[in-house]
Design a protein around this motif. Structure first.
Motif, PDB file in Angstrom:
ATOM      1  N   ASP A  60      12.300  -6.767   3.882  1.00 25.54           N
ATOM      2  CA  ASP A  60      11.075  -7.518   4.128  1.00 25.54           C
ATOM      3  C   ASP A  60      10.844  -8.479   2.964  1.00 25.54           C
ATOM      4  OD1 ASP A  60       8.663  -8.520   4.837  1.00 25.54           O
ATOM      5  OD2 ASP A  60       7.564  -6.627   4.759  1.00 25.54           O
ATOM      6  N   PRO A  61      10.863  -9.795   3.216  1.00 20.27           N
ATOM      7  CA  PRO A  61      10.663 -10.741   2.109  1.00 20.27           C
ATOM      8  C   PRO A  61       9.290 -10.613   1.472  1.00 20.27           C
ATOM      9  CG  PRO A  61      10.648 -11.874   4.227  1.00 20.27           C
ATOM     10  CD  PRO A  61      11.112 -10.483   4.492  1.00 20.27           C
ATOM     11  N   VAL A  62       8.289 -10.179   2.232  1.00 23.13           N
ATOM     12  CA  VAL A  62       6.958 -10.007   1.660  1.00 23.13           C
ATOM     13  C   VAL A  62       6.962  -8.897   0.617  1.00 23.13           C
ATOM     14  CG1 VAL A  62       4.581  -9.339   2.160  1.00 23.13           C
ATOM     15  CG2 VAL A  62       5.777 -10.910   3.689  1.00 23.13           C
ATOM     16  N   ALA A  63       7.623  -7.787   0.936  1.00 25.61           N
ATOM     17  CA  ALA A  63       7.708  -6.686  -0.030  1.00 25.61           C
ATOM     18  C   ALA A  63       8.466  -7.111  -1.282  1.00 25.61           C
ATOM     19  CB  ALA A  63       8.387  -5.484   0.625  1.00 25.61           C
ATOM     20  N   ILE A  64       9.527  -7.903  -1.096  1.00 21.22           N
ATOM     21  CA  ILE A  64      10.292  -8.383  -2.258  1.00 21.22           C
ATOM     22  C   ILE A  64       9.444  -9.334  -3.095  1.00 21.22           C
ATOM     23  CG2 ILE A  64      12.310  -9.726  -2.962  1.00 21.22           C
ATOM     24  CD1 ILE A  64      13.743  -8.682  -0.471  1.00 21.22           C
ATOM     25  N   ALA A  65       8.707 -10.230  -2.437  1.00 21.81           N
ATOM     26  CA  ALA A  65       7.864 -11.177  -3.166  1.00 21.81           C
ATOM     27  C   ALA A  65       6.770 -10.452  -3.947  1.00 21.81           C
ATOM     28  CB  ALA A  65       7.248 -12.171  -2.194  1.00 21.81           C
ATOM     29  N   ILE A  66       6.176  -9.449  -3.347  1.00 16.03           N
ATOM     30  CA  ILE A  66       5.121  -8.690  -4.045  1.00 16.03           C
ATOM     31  C   ILE A  66       5.690  -8.026  -5.296  1.00 16.03           C
ATOM     32  CG2 ILE A  66       3.685  -6.625  -3.856  1.00 16.03           C
ATOM     33  CD1 ILE A  66       3.057  -7.432  -1.004  1.00 16.03           C
ATOM     34  N   ARG A  67       6.895  -7.496  -5.179  1.00 16.43           N
ATOM     35  CA  ARG A  67       7.509  -6.846  -6.335  1.00 16.43           C
ATOM     36  C   ARG A  67       7.899  -7.856  -7.407  1.00 16.43           C
ATOM     37  NH1 ARG A  67      11.359  -4.834  -3.898  1.00 16.43           N
ATOM     38  NH2 ARG A  67      13.069  -6.188  -4.569  1.00 16.43           N
ATOM     39  N   VAL A  68       8.493  -8.975  -6.993  1.00 16.71           N
ATOM     40  CA  VAL A  68       8.949  -9.976  -7.966  1.00 16.71           C
ATOM     41  C   VAL A  68       7.779 -10.668  -8.648  1.00 16.71           C
ATOM     42  CG1 VAL A  68      10.195 -12.157  -8.201  1.00 16.71           C
ATOM     43  CG2 VAL A  68      11.136 -10.351  -6.771  1.00 16.71           C
ATOM     44  N   TRP A  69       6.731 -10.983  -7.886  1.00 16.09           N
ATOM     45  CA  TRP A  69       5.594 -11.705  -8.434  1.00 16.09           C
ATOM     46  C   TRP A  69       4.523 -10.781  -9.005  1.00 16.09           C
ATOM     47  CZ3 TRP A  69       4.965 -15.312  -3.558  1.00 16.09           C
ATOM     48  CH2 TRP A  69       6.070 -16.178  -3.507  1.00 16.09           C
ATOM     49  N   SER A  70       4.760  -9.461  -8.939  1.00 12.23           N
ATOM     50  CA  SER A  70       3.811  -8.473  -9.477  1.00 12.23           C
ATOM     51  C   SER A  70       2.423  -8.622  -8.850  1.00 12.23           C
ATOM     52  CB  SER A  70       3.719  -8.588 -11.008  1.00 12.23           C
ATOM     53  OG  SER A  70       4.976  -8.366 -11.602  1.00 12.23           O
ATOM     54  N   LEU A  71       2.403  -8.790  -7.524  1.00  9.67           N
ATOM     55  CA  LEU A  71       1.141  -8.911  -6.804  1.00  9.67           C
ATOM     56  C   LEU A  71       0.644  -7.532  -6.371  1.00  9.67           C
ATOM     57  CD1 LEU A  71       2.002 -11.945  -4.482  1.00  9.67           C
ATOM     58  CD2 LEU A  71       0.660 -11.984  -6.587  1.00  9.67           C
ATOM     59  N   PRO A  72      -0.638  -7.385  -6.162  1.00  5.48           N
ATOM     60  CA  PRO A  72      -1.160  -6.106  -5.669  1.00  5.48           C
ATOM     61  C   PRO A  72      -0.704  -5.872  -4.226  1.00  5.48           C
ATOM     62  CG  PRO A  72      -2.897  -7.754  -5.745  1.00  5.48           C
ATOM     63  CD  PRO A  72      -1.724  -8.352  -6.435  1.00  5.48           C
ATOM     64  N   ALA A  73      -0.143  -4.715  -3.961  1.00  5.18           N
ATOM     65  CA  ALA A  73       0.392  -4.408  -2.638  1.00  5.18           C
ATOM     66  C   ALA A  73      -0.701  -3.927  -1.696  1.00  5.18           C
ATOM     67  CB  ALA A  73       1.502  -3.371  -2.754  1.00  5.18           C
ATOM     68  N   THR A  74      -1.728  -4.740  -1.534  1.00  4.82           N
ATOM     69  CA  THR A  74      -2.827  -4.383  -0.641  1.00  4.82           C
ATOM     70  C   THR A  74      -2.555  -4.936   0.755  1.00  4.82           C
ATOM     71  OG1 THR A  74      -4.066  -6.381  -1.189  1.00  4.82           O
ATOM     72  CG2 THR A  74      -4.423  -4.451  -2.580  1.00  4.82           C
ATOM     73  N   ASP A  75      -3.287  -4.392   1.732  1.00  6.79           N
ATOM     74  CA  ASP A  75      -3.110  -4.860   3.104  1.00  6.79           C
ATOM     75  C   ASP A  75      -3.489  -6.330   3.244  1.00  6.79           C
ATOM     76  OD1 ASP A  75      -2.284  -2.338   3.794  1.00  6.79           O
ATOM     77  OD2 ASP A  75      -4.248  -1.699   4.541  1.00  6.79           O
ATOM     78  N   ASP A  76      -4.516  -6.750   2.514  1.00  5.81           N
ATOM     79  CA  ASP A  76      -4.942  -8.146   2.589  1.00  5.81           C
ATOM     80  C   ASP A  76      -3.868  -9.083   2.037  1.00  5.81           C
ATOM     81  OD1 ASP A  76      -7.314  -7.359   3.706  1.00  5.81           O
ATOM     82  OD2 ASP A  76      -8.434  -7.378   1.800  1.00  5.81           O
ATOM     83  N   THR A  77      -3.246  -8.686   0.917  1.00  2.00           N
ATOM     84  CA  THR A  77      -2.195  -9.512   0.316  1.00  2.00           C
ATOM     85  C   THR A  77      -0.996  -9.629   1.247  1.00  2.00           C
ATOM     86  OG1 THR A  77      -2.880  -8.829  -1.908  1.00  2.00           O
ATOM     87  CG2 THR A  77      -0.686  -9.792  -1.671  1.00  2.00           C
ATOM     88  N   VAL A  78      -0.590  -8.497   1.817  1.00  2.00           N
ATOM     89  CA  VAL A  78       0.551  -8.501   2.729  1.00  2.00           C
ATOM     90  C   VAL A  78       0.249  -9.361   3.953  1.00  2.00           C
ATOM     91  CG1 VAL A  78       1.975  -7.084   4.244  1.00  2.00           C
ATOM     92  CG2 VAL A  78       1.398  -6.274   1.948  1.00  2.00           C
ATOM     93  N   ALA A  79      -0.952  -9.198   4.520  1.00  2.00           N
ATOM     94  CA  ALA A  79      -1.313  -9.959   5.708  1.00  2.00           C
ATOM     95  C   ALA A  79      -1.380 -11.456   5.404  1.00  2.00           C
ATOM     96  CB  ALA A  79      -2.641  -9.463   6.256  1.00  2.00           C
ATOM     97  N   ALA A  80      -1.920 -11.796   4.231  1.00  2.00           N
ATOM     98  CA  ALA A  80      -2.042 -13.209   3.867  1.00  2.00           C
ATOM     99  C   ALA A  80      -0.670 -13.857   3.694  1.00  2.00           C
ATOM    100  CB  ALA A  80      -2.856 -13.339   2.585  1.00  2.00           C
ATOM    101  N   LEU A  81       0.252 -13.151   3.046  1.00  2.00           N
ATOM    102  CA  LEU A  81       1.592 -13.698   2.855  1.00  2.00           C
ATOM    103  C   LEU A  81       2.339 -13.834   4.184  1.00  2.00           C
ATOM    104  CD1 LEU A  81       2.787 -11.875  -0.401  1.00  2.00           C
ATOM    105  CD2 LEU A  81       2.174 -14.279  -0.142  1.00  2.00           C
ATOM    106  N   ARG A  82       2.215 -12.834   5.029  1.00  2.00           N
ATOM    107  CA  ARG A  82       2.892 -12.891   6.318  1.00  2.00           C
ATOM    108  C   ARG A  82       2.328 -14.033   7.172  1.00  2.00           C
ATOM    109  NH1 ARG A  82       6.227  -8.833   7.491  1.00  2.00           N
ATOM    110  NH2 ARG A  82       6.137  -9.375   9.706  1.00  2.00           N
ATOM    111  N   ALA A  83       1.035 -14.251   7.107  1.00  2.00           N
ATOM    112  CA  ALA A  83       0.437 -15.342   7.868  1.00  2.00           C
ATOM    113  C   ALA A  83       0.844 -16.699   7.295  1.00  2.00           C
ATOM    114  CB  ALA A  83      -1.080 -15.205   7.875  1.00  2.00           C
ATOM    115  N   GLU A  84       0.894 -16.797   5.955  1.00  2.00           N
ATOM    116  CA  GLU A  84       1.260 -18.062   5.313  1.00  2.00           C
ATOM    117  C   GLU A  84       2.694 -18.451   5.636  1.00  2.00           C
ATOM    118  OE1 GLU A  84       1.662 -19.982   0.813  1.00  2.00           O
ATOM    119  OE2 GLU A  84       0.823 -17.975   1.094  1.00  2.00           O
TER     120      GLU A  84
END
Length: 305
Positions: free
Chosen positions: A32-56
């Motif tokens: 999942d590129p979203v999971a990889i991006a969250i790990r690489v960019w050190s973003l909070p793995a919240t549902d809102d963050t995941v949903a926002a990235l997937r929508a973007e």
């Protein structure tokens, strides 16, 4: 004109088929590129963050809709944004493409320039030193991996003898990579050129030319070069794929900032936009070289027009 239109339609259909097949394969990759991006960019793995990235990135849409949307944007010059760097993919490729094109085209051009005299003298003097060297080179490049030979030459020519500066920030940095790219192709192309010349030497018109007073070398060049060049152009189309692989190897081995090095960095991050763009660039590269070879072959043989 009809042939040209037919070729254009076939090329467009082929590119569309390649784009759909590659898009499907890349999209269905398990990571999942979203999971990889969250790990690489050190973003909070919240549902809102995941949903926002997937929508973007449009990952919440059906695959067919995503493909059509990507295709429309790609044809319009919008190749998307890299999941890994956040930069436009087109800008990343435009920055790196000159390096890759310089390596590939220079290596292929050098191979063609060396293959013609090497193949000619191999045919003119069979079992001579040039013919034996050409045969040995052909066997050698088939048996030895390009990256291993590159490492050896890098150590010998760059470290021990200091004849080249492989990691310099000038044109000397690409001398050794271009030579290595050309090495495999010149061995293959010279043998193809030689083979066709030898076939010509057994034809009745060749013996007639000898009877008229031409030397064997003169007869080979006047009556065999054109058909041998035709065979050489046919072989170039298959060598175009090898040049892509060799260019990628040289970019990674010598640290050159081309698109292949960028691709390797993007594979681990499952950067879908970069992978898709790379497939299309390679497809266009093969199409352009194939079209160029076909055009040159038609000029050599007007019966194909």
């Amino acid at each position: 004109m009809i042939r040209l239109v037919r070729f254009g339609m076939q090329s467009i259909a082929g590119l569309l088929a390649i784009s759909l097949a590659s898009f499907s394969v890349i999209t269905l990759m398990p990571a999942d590129p979203v999971a990889i991006a969250i790990r690489v960019w050190s973003l909070p793995a919240t549902d809102d963050t995941v949903a926002a990235l997937r929508a973007e990135w449009g990952l919440d849409q059906p695959m067919l809709f995503r493909y059509l949307h990507w295709l429309a944007d790609f044809l319009g010059g919008d190749w998307g944004r890299s999941f890994r760097t956040g930069e436009p993919v087109l800008a990343e490729f435009v920055e790196r493409l000159p390096v890759s094109l310089s390596l590939g085209l220079a290596g292929l051009a050098l191979a063609i320039a060396l293959a013609i005299p090497l193949g000619f003298f191999s045919a003119a003097y069979p079992r001579g030193i040039v013919d034996r060297a050409s045969r040995a080179l052909s066997v050698f490049v088939q048996a030895v991996p390009a990256f291993w030979l590159g490492l050896v030459l890098l150590w010998v020519l760059g470290v021990q003898l200091r004849w080249v500066r492989p990691f310099a920030n000038d044109w000397t940095a690409i001398v050794l990579p271009v030579l290595l790219i050309a090495l495999h192709s010149v061995a293959v192309l010279s043998r193809v050129y030689r083979r066709d010349l030898k076939e010509t030497s057994g034809q009745p018109h060749f013996r007639t030319a000898l009877a008229k007073g031409l030397s064997e070398r003169q007869a080979l060049w006047r009556h065999g070069h054109r058909s041998a060049l035709y065979a050489l152009l046919s072989a170039i189309r298959s060598e175009a794929g090898w040049v892509i692989g060799s260019t990628a190897t040289m970019e990674i081995l010598f640290g050159l900032p081309g698109i292949s090095q960028f691709l390797v960095q993007s594979i681990a991050a499952r950067d879908q936009m970069v992978l898709q763009a790379y497939v299309m660039v390679v497809a266009v590269w093969m199409l352009v070289l194939n079209a160029s070879a076909n055009l040159a072959m038609r000029l050599l043989d007007p019966r194909l027009a």
